[in-house]
Design a protein around this motif. Structure first.
Motif, PDB file in Angstrom:
ATOM      1  N   VAL A 112       0.668  -1.281  -0.041  1.00 48.65           N
ATOM      2  CA  VAL A 112       0.025  -0.063   0.007  1.00 48.65           C
ATOM      3  C   VAL A 112       0.843   1.227   0.014  1.00 48.65           C
ATOM      4  CG1 VAL A 112      -1.731   1.338   1.351  1.00 48.65           C
ATOM      5  CG2 VAL A 112      -1.875  -1.225   0.993  1.00 48.65           C
ATOM      6  N   ARG A 113       1.784   1.191   0.752  1.00 44.91           N
ATOM      7  CA  ARG A 113       2.946   2.353   0.946  1.00 44.91           C
ATOM      8  C   ARG A 113       3.404   2.652  -0.383  1.00 44.91           C
ATOM      9  NH1 ARG A 113       7.618   1.215   4.476  1.00 44.91           N
ATOM     10  NH2 ARG A 113       8.132   3.136   3.925  1.00 44.91           N
ATOM     11  N   SER A 114       3.710   1.749  -1.439  1.00 48.32           N
ATOM     12  CA  SER A 114       4.348   2.079  -2.548  1.00 48.32           C
ATOM     13  C   SER A 114       3.328   2.653  -3.661  1.00 48.32           C
ATOM     14  CB  SER A 114       4.733   0.797  -3.277  1.00 48.32           C
ATOM     15  OG  SER A 114       3.701  -0.171  -3.800  1.00 48.32           O
ATOM     16  N   ARG A 115       1.833   2.603  -3.053  1.00 44.30           N
ATOM     17  CA  ARG A 115       0.797   2.929  -4.031  1.00 44.30           C
ATOM     18  C   ARG A 115       0.531   4.577  -3.652  1.00 44.30           C
ATOM     19  NH1 ARG A 115       2.294  -1.257  -6.075  1.00 44.30           N
ATOM     20  NH2 ARG A 115       0.823  -2.556  -7.270  1.00 44.30           N
ATOM     21  N   LEU A 116       0.780   4.947  -2.564  1.00 44.69           N
ATOM     22  CA  LEU A 116       0.421   6.196  -1.691  1.00 44.69           C
ATOM     23  C   LEU A 116       1.150   7.438  -2.452  1.00 44.69           C
ATOM     24  CD1 LEU A 116       0.885   5.414   2.074  1.00 44.69           C
ATOM     25  CD2 LEU A 116      -1.475   5.712   0.581  1.00 44.69           C
ATOM     26  N   ALA A 117       0.349   8.411  -2.387  1.00 49.98           N
ATOM     27  CA  ALA A 117       0.982   9.591  -2.990  1.00 49.98           C
ATOM     28  C   ALA A 117       2.145  10.231  -1.953  1.00 49.98           C
ATOM     29  CB  ALA A 117       0.002  10.583  -3.034  1.00 49.98           C
ATOM     30  N   PRO A 118       2.963  11.101  -2.216  1.00 49.88           N
ATOM     31  CA  PRO A 118       4.108  11.573  -1.315  1.00 49.88           C
ATOM     32  C   PRO A 118       3.521  12.325   0.072  1.00 49.88           C
ATOM     33  CG  PRO A 118       4.766  11.991  -3.386  1.00 49.88           C
ATOM     34  CD  PRO A 118       3.227  11.522  -3.680  1.00 49.88           C
ATOM     35  N   GLY A 119       3.796  11.794   1.158  1.00 48.32           N
ATOM     36  CA  GLY A 119       3.077  12.268   2.297  1.00 48.32           C
ATOM     37  C   GLY A 119       1.869  11.612   2.584  1.00 48.32           C
ATOM     38  N   GLY A 120       1.590  10.589   2.068  1.00 49.25           N
ATOM     39  CA  GLY A 120       0.226   9.951   2.122  1.00 49.25           C
ATOM     40  C   GLY A 120       0.423   8.913   3.363  1.00 49.25           C
ATOM     41  N   LEU A 121      -0.807   8.568   3.945  1.00 48.97           N
ATOM     42  CA  LEU A 121      -1.000   7.708   4.993  1.00 48.97           C
ATOM     43  C   LEU A 121      -1.940   6.448   4.738  1.00 48.97           C
ATOM     44  CD1 LEU A 121      -1.669  10.116   8.254  1.00 48.97           C
ATOM     45  CD2 LEU A 121       0.473   8.687   7.594  1.00 48.97           C
ATOM     46  N   LEU A 122      -1.398   5.372   5.387  1.00 45.63           N
ATOM     47  CA  LEU A 122      -2.292   4.389   5.349  1.00 45.63           C
ATOM     48  C   LEU A 122      -2.625   4.268   6.839  1.00 45.63           C
ATOM     49  CD1 LEU A 122      -3.594   1.438   4.752  1.00 45.63           C
ATOM     50  CD2 LEU A 122      -1.194   0.693   5.375  1.00 45.63           C
ATOM     51  N   VAL A 123      -4.232   3.843   7.113  1.00 47.79           N
ATOM     52  CA  VAL A 123      -4.607   4.063   8.405  1.00 47.79           C
ATOM     53  C   VAL A 123      -4.935   2.300   8.563  1.00 47.79           C
ATOM     54  CG1 VAL A 123      -6.256   4.787  10.315  1.00 47.79           C
ATOM     55  CG2 VAL A 123      -4.911   6.310   8.757  1.00 47.79           C
ATOM     56  N   ASP A 124      -4.403   1.698   9.154  1.00 48.66           N
ATOM     57  CA  ASP A 124      -4.763   0.434   9.431  1.00 48.66           C
ATOM     58  C   ASP A 124      -5.202   0.205  10.988  1.00 48.66           C
ATOM     59  OD1 ASP A 124      -4.761  -2.648   9.603  1.00 48.66           O
ATOM     60  OD2 ASP A 124      -2.510  -2.883   9.975  1.00 48.66           O
ATOM     61  N   GLY A 125      -6.504  -0.329  11.087  1.00 47.42           N
ATOM     62  CA  GLY A 125      -7.031  -0.415  12.689  1.00 47.42           C
ATOM     63  C   GLY A 125      -8.152  -1.537  12.551  1.00 47.42           C
TER      64      GLY A 125
END
Length: 257
Positions: free
Chosen positions: A123-136
Motif C-alpha cells: 500500500v505504501r508503494s501506491r501512496l502519494a508523497p506524504g500519504g498515510l495508510l491507516v490500519d485499524g
C-alpha cells in the motif's frame, strides 16, 4: 475476502481522526484521493467517510475498494460525484492515481501477523508523497478502536487508541482490538504490553477524579502518561474524545526496526 460485517457509524472514531490530525495531508494534496480499502458487505462506511471528509476538502474523491465483485455490484448504485467503487485489494487498482489517505479497517485482522508488513509495504508503494495508510480494528459498534498510521516515507509512525469513556473499566480492555501487528504482542517483554499496563496504572491512580466525570479522569490519565515520558503526540483537544496517540517506537514489536 473479509467476513464483511459492519454497522453504520462503526468507524466514526477513525473518521474523526482522519478529519482532524490527518486532515492537513488531505488539504494539501494535489489529488484529494482517499480509499476505503476492504469496506465489507455494506458500502455504508465508504458513504460515511465521504460525508465526513467533504468539510475538510470539498472536492475529496473517495473510492471504496473490495476484493469481492458481488459487494462492488451492490455498492455501484450509490456512486455519485466524489464517491465510487471498484474491485481490488492491497495493490489499489486506481489507474495510476496515488491516494493521500487509505483507510483499511478490520481487514488485516484476519491475516497472519507475518503478512502485515508486506501488505503495508504494498500500500505504501501506491501512496502519494506524504500519504498515510491507516490500519485499524474496532469492535462491532465502534466503542473501542485502535489504529496504526503508516506513512508513505517512514512506515509505521503512531498508534492511536480511541475509547467510549462511559462504562470503561480499564483502558487495557481495548487489547482484543489491537491491530494485527500488535495483538499477539500483548505479553510481558513487549512494549505494547508495558504501554497498556502503564495506561491502566494511570487510570487507577486517577480514580478519584471520576467524581467529576469520566472525561476528567481520562484527561488526567493521559496527562500522567505524558508526564511519565510516554511519547504522546496529541493534546487535550483529542484526549477529550477518548483518544491517546503515541509514537510507534513506544509500542513496536520487539525485534522490529
Amino acid at each position: 475476502m473479509t467476513r464483511g460485517t459492519t454497522n453504520p457509524n462503526r468507524l466514526r472514531r477513525v473518521d474523526r481522526w482522519l478529519a482532524g490530525p490527518a486532515a492537513p495531508a488531505l488539504r494539501r494534496a494535489a489529488d484529494p484521493l482517499v480509499v476505503d480499502l476492504g469496506y465489507g458487505a455494506s458500502p455504508i462506511t465508504a458513504v460515511e467517510l465521504h460525508r465526513r471528509l467533504v468539510p475538510v476538502r470539498a472536492d475529496v474523491d473517495v473510492v471504496g475498494i473490495e476484493i469481492d465483485p458481488g459487494r462492488v455490484a451492490v455498492a455501484k448504485p450509490l456512486e455519485r460525484p466524489g464517491l465510487s467503487f471498484r474491485v481490488g485489494g492491497f495493490e489499489l487498482p486506481l489507474g495510476g492515481r496515488r491516494p493521500v489517505l487509505v483507510r483499511a479497517f478490520n481487514v488485516l485482522r484476519q491475516y497472519a501477523e507475518p503478512e502485515v508488513g508486506p501488505a503495508w509495504d504494498l500500500v505504501r508503494s501506491r501512496l502519494a508523497p506524504g500519504g498515510l495508510l491507516v490500519d485499524g480494528t474496532c469492535d462491532e459498534i465502534g466503542r473501542r478502536s485502535t489504529w496504526v498510521a503508516v506513512s508513505a516515507g517512514q512506515g509505521p509512525v503512531s498508534l492511536t487508541v480511541s475509547l467510549r469513556l462511559g462504562g470503561l473499566e480499564c483502558p487495557s480492555d481495548v487489547a482484543e482490538r489491537l491491530p494485527k501487528a500488535l495483538i499477539h504482542r500483548n505479553v510481558p517483554g513487549e512494549r505494547v504490553h508495558a504501554y497498556l499496563n502503564a495506561l491502566d496504572s494511570a487510570w487507577a491512580r486517577n480514580a478519584a477524579l471520576g467524581s467529576f466525570g469520566v472525561r476528567q479522569r481520562w484527561l488526567a490519565t493521559v496527562a500522567a502518561m505524558k508526564t511519565e515520558g510516554w511519547p504522546v503526540l496529541d493534546g487535550p483537544r483529542r484526549w477529550r474524545l477518548g483518544e491517546i496517540t503515541v509514537r510507534w517506537d513506544a509500542v513496536r514489536p520487539a525485534g522490529n526496526a
